[in-house]
Design a protein around this motif. Sequence first.
Motif, PDB file in Angstrom:
ATOM      1  N   PHE A 393     -24.698  23.041  33.981  1.00 27.09           N
ATOM      2  CA  PHE A 393     -25.103  23.305  32.603  1.00 27.09           C
ATOM      3  C   PHE A 393     -25.522  24.759  32.387  1.00 27.09           C
ATOM      4  CE2 PHE A 393     -25.384  18.674  32.438  1.00 27.09           C
ATOM      5  CZ  PHE A 393     -24.972  18.394  31.144  1.00 27.09           C
ATOM      6  N   GLU A 394     -25.679  25.512  33.455  1.00 27.21           N
ATOM      7  CA  GLU A 394     -26.065  26.922  33.300  1.00 27.21           C
ATOM      8  C   GLU A 394     -25.141  27.796  34.127  1.00 27.21           C
ATOM      9  OE1 GLU A 394     -30.381  27.421  33.937  1.00 27.21           O
ATOM     10  OE2 GLU A 394     -30.410  25.296  33.420  1.00 27.21           O
ATOM     11  N   PHE A 395     -23.878  27.700  33.823  1.00 30.25           N
ATOM     12  CA  PHE A 395     -22.884  28.412  34.638  1.00 30.25           C
ATOM     13  C   PHE A 395     -23.080  29.918  34.527  1.00 30.25           C
ATOM     14  CE2 PHE A 395     -18.526  30.236  35.045  1.00 30.25           C
ATOM     15  CZ  PHE A 395     -18.452  30.064  36.421  1.00 30.25           C
ATOM     16  N   ASN A 396     -23.094  30.557  35.678  1.00 24.99           N
ATOM     17  CA  ASN A 396     -23.308  31.996  35.724  1.00 24.99           C
ATOM     18  C   ASN A 396     -21.957  32.701  35.876  1.00 24.99           C
ATOM     19  OD1 ASN A 396     -23.907  34.610  36.395  1.00 24.99           O
ATOM     20  ND2 ASN A 396     -25.381  34.097  38.009  1.00 24.99           N
ATOM     21  N   ASP A 397     -21.508  33.315  34.778  1.00 21.66           N
ATOM     22  CA  ASP A 397     -20.209  33.997  34.788  1.00 21.66           C
ATOM     23  C   ASP A 397     -20.169  35.134  35.792  1.00 21.66           C
ATOM     24  OD1 ASP A 397     -18.074  33.220  33.165  1.00 21.66           O
ATOM     25  OD2 ASP A 397     -19.342  33.506  31.403  1.00 21.66           O
ATOM     26  N   ALA A 398     -21.322  35.753  35.999  1.00 21.07           N
ATOM     27  CA  ALA A 398     -21.353  36.960  36.828  1.00 21.07           C
ATOM     28  C   ALA A 398     -20.929  36.671  38.258  1.00 21.07           C
ATOM     29  CB  ALA A 398     -22.757  37.569  36.797  1.00 21.07           C
ATOM     30  N   ASP A 399     -21.397  35.550  38.843  1.00 23.06           N
ATOM     31  CA  ASP A 399     -20.976  35.289  40.231  1.00 23.06           C
ATOM     32  C   ASP A 399     -19.906  34.197  40.324  1.00 23.06           C
ATOM     33  OD1 ASP A 399     -22.379  32.918  39.970  1.00 23.06           O
ATOM     34  OD2 ASP A 399     -24.043  33.515  41.248  1.00 23.06           O
ATOM     35  N   GLY A 400     -19.697  33.438  39.238  1.00 24.03           N
ATOM     36  CA  GLY A 400     -18.621  32.440  39.205  1.00 24.03           C
ATOM     37  C   GLY A 400     -18.837  31.259  40.144  1.00 24.03           C
ATOM     38  N   ILE A 401     -20.065  31.078  40.618  1.00 17.67           N
ATOM     39  CA  ILE A 401     -20.322  29.978  41.572  1.00 17.67           C
ATOM     40  C   ILE A 401     -20.711  28.715  40.803  1.00 17.67           C
ATOM     41  CG2 ILE A 401     -21.815  29.197  43.480  1.00 17.67           C
ATOM     42  CD1 ILE A 401     -22.071  32.282  44.112  1.00 17.67           C
ATOM     43  N   HIS A 402     -20.085  27.631  41.147  1.00 15.83           N
ATOM     44  CA  HIS A 402     -20.361  26.349  40.491  1.00 15.83           C
ATOM     45  C   HIS A 402     -21.640  25.771  41.099  1.00 15.83           C
ATOM     46  CE1 HIS A 402     -19.161  22.902  38.121  1.00 15.83           C
ATOM     47  NE2 HIS A 402     -19.216  22.101  39.175  1.00 15.83           N
TER      48      HIS A 402
END
Length: 449
Positions: A393-402
């Motif tokens: 629910f808080e996907f971090n685009d910067a590192d792309g880690i699921h």
Amino acid sequence: MSLISEFTRIKKAGKRQYENAKGKPLSLIEEITWGQKPFDAQDDAENMVIHGDNKEVMKTLLSEYDMAGKVKMIYIDPPFFSKADYDAVVKAGGENIRHLAYADKWEKGLSSYLKMLTARLYLMRDLLAEDGLIWVHLDWHAAHYVKVFMDEIFGEKNFVNEIIWTYKSGGSSKRHFSRKHDTILVYSKTAKYDFFPQQEKSYNRQLKPYHFRGVKEYKDEVGWYTLVGMKDVWNIDMVGRTSSERTGYATQKPEQLLLRMMESCTKEGDLCADFFCGSGTLAAVAASRNRRFIACDAGELAVESTIGRLAKGNTSFRVFEAGKRDGGSRLNVKVGLEVEPFPASDKVLLRVRLLSLSERGLEKSVDEKMRETVRRIAREKPLDMVSSWSVDFEFNDADGIHRPDLVLTRTKGDLPDFCEKIADGPCRIRVKIVDIFGNSTYERMEYEG
Ligand SMILES: C[S@@+](CC[C@H](N)C(=O)[O-])C[C@H]1O[C@@H](n2cnc3c(N)ncnc32)[C@H](O)[C@@H]1O
């Protein structure tokens, strides 16, 4: 040419493969934590599931992760040189869907199999701790040849045991005795290996008490027994069809078998590794006994089975891809986002719903015989084709880690089709969907707030 005259050549070729092995960088793609602090980026030996060829992976663990001599227990259950294909069997739409899990076919014969294994055994020797043990699980096809190479690689004097694991399952023959055992070769790296003796029951003759002085006797529903040092022949049932342990992955080994090995050579906190991990039996047992683990497999289905199995057990771990990160997107799925405001509050309830999965692309994972069945089930009950899904629910685009908040897996065949979270601001949501063949796809959604 007989194999014995080829031994030196095979050993040299295996050693050359080991010396020339090239690592592939490991990309962190997924991080699953359950109410625990996030992983410390420095603690690289903390519960890793790695997708990739184990030769490249082991080389990288040695050269980039400083893991030489750090692994207390290595267990491997490689292909046995059985010259067969192994299927995974999954239930979907009321049918058993069979599809290839891995192949154990060697066009260039036994020598190419032995070269493959020899190169990897050298790498395992480098990873093994001075006080550790390596357990190599084989059967009648290649165990006797591999023993000779293990004597060479680990040293004859470091041979610890030949475990015979015997079971009831499997067929019989009119041409030979029923083959009902596997062989597990156990070696240490040095004479200083740790070994914690285990005990087993030994039933008294006629199941009656002996009353020998100084000998402790016990009684169970069978009769009277004493406890003796565990023998090297282990009678443990294979994973049964209805067992809760069963993943459907071909050649899955029983947790009881791994537990016995692990308890005899490791303590809590020790690092255990399986470089042919299949459905992740070693990792599941390690997690349940507070050991750390590395589980590696070249197959996507194996890696996704391991991920689902560990998530079900609320284990925290990280998933790596050896080499280039694969973006997934091989399935055609639809997910929906529902937003329910809370009255008199800034908060909302976000509900992600799994809506459908198109048949497109699915049938490539099965052979001609199964194709029509798979198409039909995908049309009629598309969600039966999903084995698990997870939502960050808080996907971090910067590192792309699921980093999923929830991993939804099947319990007794049922898979939840929605999951919810309370939010008080904008959210970037990423959903991972895994089909029954181990293919995965990522979908993105946004809640603007
Ligand atoms: C016998 S199965 C392991 C089963 C496992 N012990 C379990 O309990 O589920 C062997 C596995 O080795 C994997 N494998 C074969 N060659 C490999 C390689 N070079 N690198 C990594 N995995 C490999 C296959 O994909 C397969 O999953």
